[in-house]
Scaffold this motif. Structure first.
Motif, PDB file in Angstrom:
ATOM      1  N   PRO A  46       0.803  -1.225   0.000  1.00 22.36           N
ATOM      2  CA  PRO A  46       0.000   0.000   0.000  1.00 22.36           C
ATOM      3  C   PRO A  46       0.838   1.279   0.000  1.00 22.36           C
ATOM      4  N   VAL A  47       2.044   1.228   0.568  1.00 19.60           N
ATOM      5  CA  VAL A  47       2.917   2.398   0.528  1.00 19.60           C
ATOM      6  C   VAL A  47       3.302   2.694  -0.928  1.00 19.60           C
ATOM      7  N   ALA A  48       3.603   1.630  -1.678  1.00 22.82           N
ATOM      8  CA  ALA A  48       3.890   1.813  -3.104  1.00 22.82           C
ATOM      9  C   ALA A  48       2.664   2.326  -3.842  1.00 22.82           C
ATOM     10  N   GLN A  49       1.481   1.797  -3.488  1.00 26.73           N
ATOM     11  CA  GLN A  49       0.242   2.271  -4.103  1.00 26.73           C
ATOM     12  C   GLN A  49       0.034   3.758  -3.825  1.00 26.73           C
ATOM     13  N   TYR A  50       0.383   4.190  -2.619  1.00 25.13           N
ATOM     14  CA  TYR A  50       0.310   5.611  -2.264  1.00 25.13           C
ATOM     15  C   TYR A  50       1.200   6.456  -3.177  1.00 25.13           C
ATOM     16  N   LEU A  51       2.424   5.979  -3.430  1.00 26.52           N
ATOM     17  CA  LEU A  51       3.334   6.706  -4.308  1.00 26.52           C
ATOM     18  C   LEU A  51       2.786   6.789  -5.732  1.00 26.52           C
ATOM     19  N   PHE A  52       2.192   5.696  -6.205  1.00 27.15           N
ATOM     20  CA  PHE A  52       1.665   5.668  -7.564  1.00 27.15           C
ATOM     21  C   PHE A  52       0.446   6.581  -7.718  1.00 27.15           C
ATOM     22  N   GLU A  53      -0.462   6.526  -6.748  1.00 28.20           N
ATOM     23  CA  GLU A  53      -1.742   7.218  -6.888  1.00 28.20           C
ATOM     24  C   GLU A  53      -1.693   8.687  -6.461  1.00 28.20           C
ATOM     25  N   GLN A  54      -0.891   8.983  -5.453  1.00 30.65           N
ATOM     26  CA  GLN A  54      -0.933  10.331  -4.901  1.00 30.65           C
ATOM     27  C   GLN A  54       0.326  11.162  -5.147  1.00 30.65           C
ATOM     28  N   LYS A  55       1.407  10.501  -5.564  1.00 32.19           N
ATOM     29  CA  LYS A  55       2.651  11.237  -5.804  1.00 32.19           C
ATOM     30  C   LYS A  55       3.131  11.112  -7.253  1.00 32.19           C
ATOM     31  N   ASP A  56       2.348  10.436  -8.091  1.00 30.79           N
ATOM     32  CA  ASP A  56       2.676  10.282  -9.516  1.00 30.79           C
ATOM     33  C   ASP A  56       4.041   9.647  -9.759  1.00 30.79           C
ATOM     34  N   SER A 108       6.548   2.810 -11.570  1.00 31.58           N
ATOM     35  CA  SER A 108       7.340   1.624 -11.237  1.00 31.58           C
ATOM     36  C   SER A 108       8.750   1.706 -11.811  1.00 31.58           C
ATOM     37  N   GLU A 109       8.877   2.278 -13.006  1.00 29.42           N
ATOM     38  CA  GLU A 109      10.182   2.371 -13.660  1.00 29.42           C
ATOM     39  C   GLU A 109      11.161   3.247 -12.874  1.00 29.42           C
ATOM     40  N   TRP A 110      10.652   4.112 -12.030  1.00 32.12           N
ATOM     41  CA  TRP A 110      11.500   4.915 -11.145  1.00 32.12           C
ATOM     42  C   TRP A 110      11.697   4.223  -9.804  1.00 32.12           C
ATOM     43  N   LEU A 111      10.635   3.689  -9.243  1.00 33.17           N
ATOM     44  CA  LEU A 111      10.678   3.146  -7.891  1.00 33.17           C
ATOM     45  C   LEU A 111      11.476   1.854  -7.788  1.00 33.17           C
ATOM     46  N   ILE A 116      13.395  10.019 -15.709  1.00 37.19           N
ATOM     47  CA  ILE A 116      11.957  10.072 -15.445  1.00 37.19           C
ATOM     48  C   ILE A 116      11.665  11.222 -14.491  1.00 37.19           C
ATOM     49  N   ALA A 117      10.747  12.074 -14.879  1.00 43.72           N
ATOM     50  CA  ALA A 117      10.379  13.209 -14.035  1.00 43.72           C
ATOM     51  C   ALA A 117       9.679  12.709 -12.774  1.00 43.72           C
ATOM     52  N   ALA A 118      10.209  13.069 -11.632  1.00 46.93           N
ATOM     53  CA  ALA A 118       9.621  12.672 -10.344  1.00 46.93           C
ATOM     54  C   ALA A 118       9.730  13.841  -9.377  1.00 46.93           C
ATOM     55  N   SER A 119       8.614  14.215  -8.797  1.00 47.94           N
ATOM     56  CA  SER A 119       8.589  15.308  -7.825  1.00 47.94           C
ATOM     57  C   SER A 119       8.901  14.740  -6.439  1.00 47.94           C
ATOM     58  N   ILE A 120      10.121  14.954  -5.982  1.00 44.44           N
ATOM     59  CA  ILE A 120      10.585  14.387  -4.714  1.00 44.44           C
ATOM     60  C   ILE A 120      10.321  15.357  -3.576  1.00 44.44           C
ATOM     61  N   ASP A 121       9.448  14.960  -2.660  1.00 43.62           N
ATOM     62  CA  ASP A 121       9.218  15.750  -1.461  1.00 43.62           C
ATOM     63  C   ASP A 121       9.410  14.858  -0.243  1.00 43.62           C
ATOM     64  N   LEU A 122       9.134  15.389   0.929  1.00 43.44           N
ATOM     65  CA  LEU A 122       9.354  14.628   2.168  1.00 43.44           C
ATOM     66  C   LEU A 122       8.519  13.358   2.195  1.00 43.44           C
ATOM     67  N   GLY A 123       7.272  13.439   1.700  1.00 39.19           N
ATOM     68  CA  GLY A 123       6.404  12.260   1.683  1.00 39.19           C
ATOM     69  C   GLY A 123       6.966  11.145   0.827  1.00 39.19           C
ATOM     70  N   VAL A 124       7.528  11.495  -0.327  1.00 39.40           N
ATOM     71  CA  VAL A 124       8.121  10.495  -1.217  1.00 39.40           C
ATOM     72  C   VAL A 124       9.347   9.866  -0.570  1.00 39.40           C
ATOM     73  N   VAL A 125      10.180  10.688   0.055  1.00 36.15           N
ATOM     74  CA  VAL A 125      11.392  10.174   0.702  1.00 36.15           C
ATOM     75  C   VAL A 125      11.042   9.207   1.823  1.00 36.15           C
ATOM     76  N   ILE A 126      10.090   9.583   2.666  1.00 30.76           N
ATOM     77  CA  ILE A 126       9.690   8.715   3.785  1.00 30.76           C
ATOM     78  C   ILE A 126       9.094   7.406   3.258  1.00 30.76           C
ATOM     79  N   ALA A 127       8.220   7.516   2.263  1.00 29.76           N
ATOM     80  CA  ALA A 127       7.594   6.319   1.705  1.00 29.76           C
ATOM     81  C   ALA A 127       8.641   5.391   1.089  1.00 29.76           C
TER      82      ALA A 127
END
Length: 300
Positions: A28-38, A41-44, A215-226
């Motif tokens: 679900p943490v990965a699902q959170y990154l996909f759905e809410q942080k755009d 998988s190719e980046w994560l 790959i364009a990825a918006s890295i914020d605190l939420g992404v780093v923690i996840a």
């Protein structure tokens, strides 16, 4: 002595349960990154494999004092390690997270638990030995469970897209590779070292293939923690917990208790992400999960 042995078994049970719980929570943490942080998988996945592999390698060499180059001294073992790294570790991790991205954490996790049924059919055809009654029952439960999840009982209205089913089939296939390919290696070398090399090599190959830095990825605190949650409590800790559980209670009990993973993935996705599951989905999950208990039950 009996009391000490009982304590060790209780610790083993708890460690196996925690391993499954942590593995299930990472989806679900990965699902959170996909759905809410755009995040995609190719980046994560390549970064996850590389970070987890390096940390596990350091743990194995520094903490466990394991010899890191033994696998590469024999050509046959080296070839098998490369195959496991690409087809097993990288293949399973990548297809699994693509499946999470295409469907949800619970559905992706339950597809992984189809691999015992597939392996039963594979070995029955390979060795021309008819499956046992409990194996036939396990295959029936697996197929019935996935049918319910994919169709909700109506074959004319698929609840999982065709793309999702195709990716799910790849998840099953690569999970089989993940389970079969390293078996001879694990008899000769420490599991930590085999998996560390697999994560590192798989991560390198996938990084070269997907080039995540482009790959364009918006890295914020939420992404780093996840991301850190996926790598450390979602990968390193459950792996170490599971190995410790196997040592204390054996692979059968450890496997059964860690099969709480799909239940945890479904529960966390529902509680924290609001993913909706119908009762027929839960029935399908239960049917697939039941195969673990059927195959390990000793019929008289």
């Amino acid at each position: 002595m009996k009391e000490q042995g009982g304590t060790q078994r209780k610790r083993g049970f708890m460690l196996a349960f925690l391993a499954g719980l942590l593995w299930g929570a990472s989806s679900p943490v990965a699902q959170y990154l996909f759905e809410q942080k755009d995040i995609v998988s190719e980046w994560l996945v390549p970064y996850r494999l590389l970070c987890a592999g390096i940390l596990l390698f350091v743990y194995a060499v520094v903490w466990k004092r394991q010899e890191p180059w033994g696998i590469w001294k024999e050509k046959r073992d080296g070839i098998r390690q490369v195959l496991f790294s690409i087809l097993g570790m990288m293949g399973m991790q990548y297809t699994f997270f693509v499946m999470v991205q295409e469907t949800n954490a619970g559905t992706a996790t339950i597809f992984q638990y189809l691999n015992p049924a597939v392996l039963i059919l594979y070995y029955a055809l390979l060795y021309r030995v008819p499956p046992k009654a409990k194996e036939i029952l396990a295959v029936f439960c697996s197929v019935s469970g996935i049918f319910l999840v994919a169709t909700h009982g109506n074959i004319h209205a698929m609840s999982v897209s065709g793309k999702g089913l195709f990716i799910g089939a790849l998840v099953v296939l690569t999970t089989c590779f993940y389970g079969v390919l390293p078996a001879p290696l694990l008899k000769k070398y420490p599991a930590e070292m085999v998996c560390a090399w697999a994560m590192i090599l798989g991560g390198v190959v996938l990084t070269l293939a997907t080039r995540p830095w482009r790959i364009a990825a918006s890295i914020d605190l939420g992404v780093v923690i996840a991301f850190l949650v996926i790598v450390i409590p979602g990968t390193i800790l459950p792996f170490c917990f599971y190995l410790a559980a196997v040592a204390k209670v054996g692979s059968v009990y450890a496997g059964l208790l860690s099969s709480v993973e799909p239940v945890a993935a479904t529960a966390f996705a529902f509680l924290f992400l609001g993913t909706k599951f119908q009762s027929i989905d839960l029935a399908g999950f239960a049917l697939v999960l039941s195969t673990m208990f059927i195959l390990n039950y000793k019929f008289t």
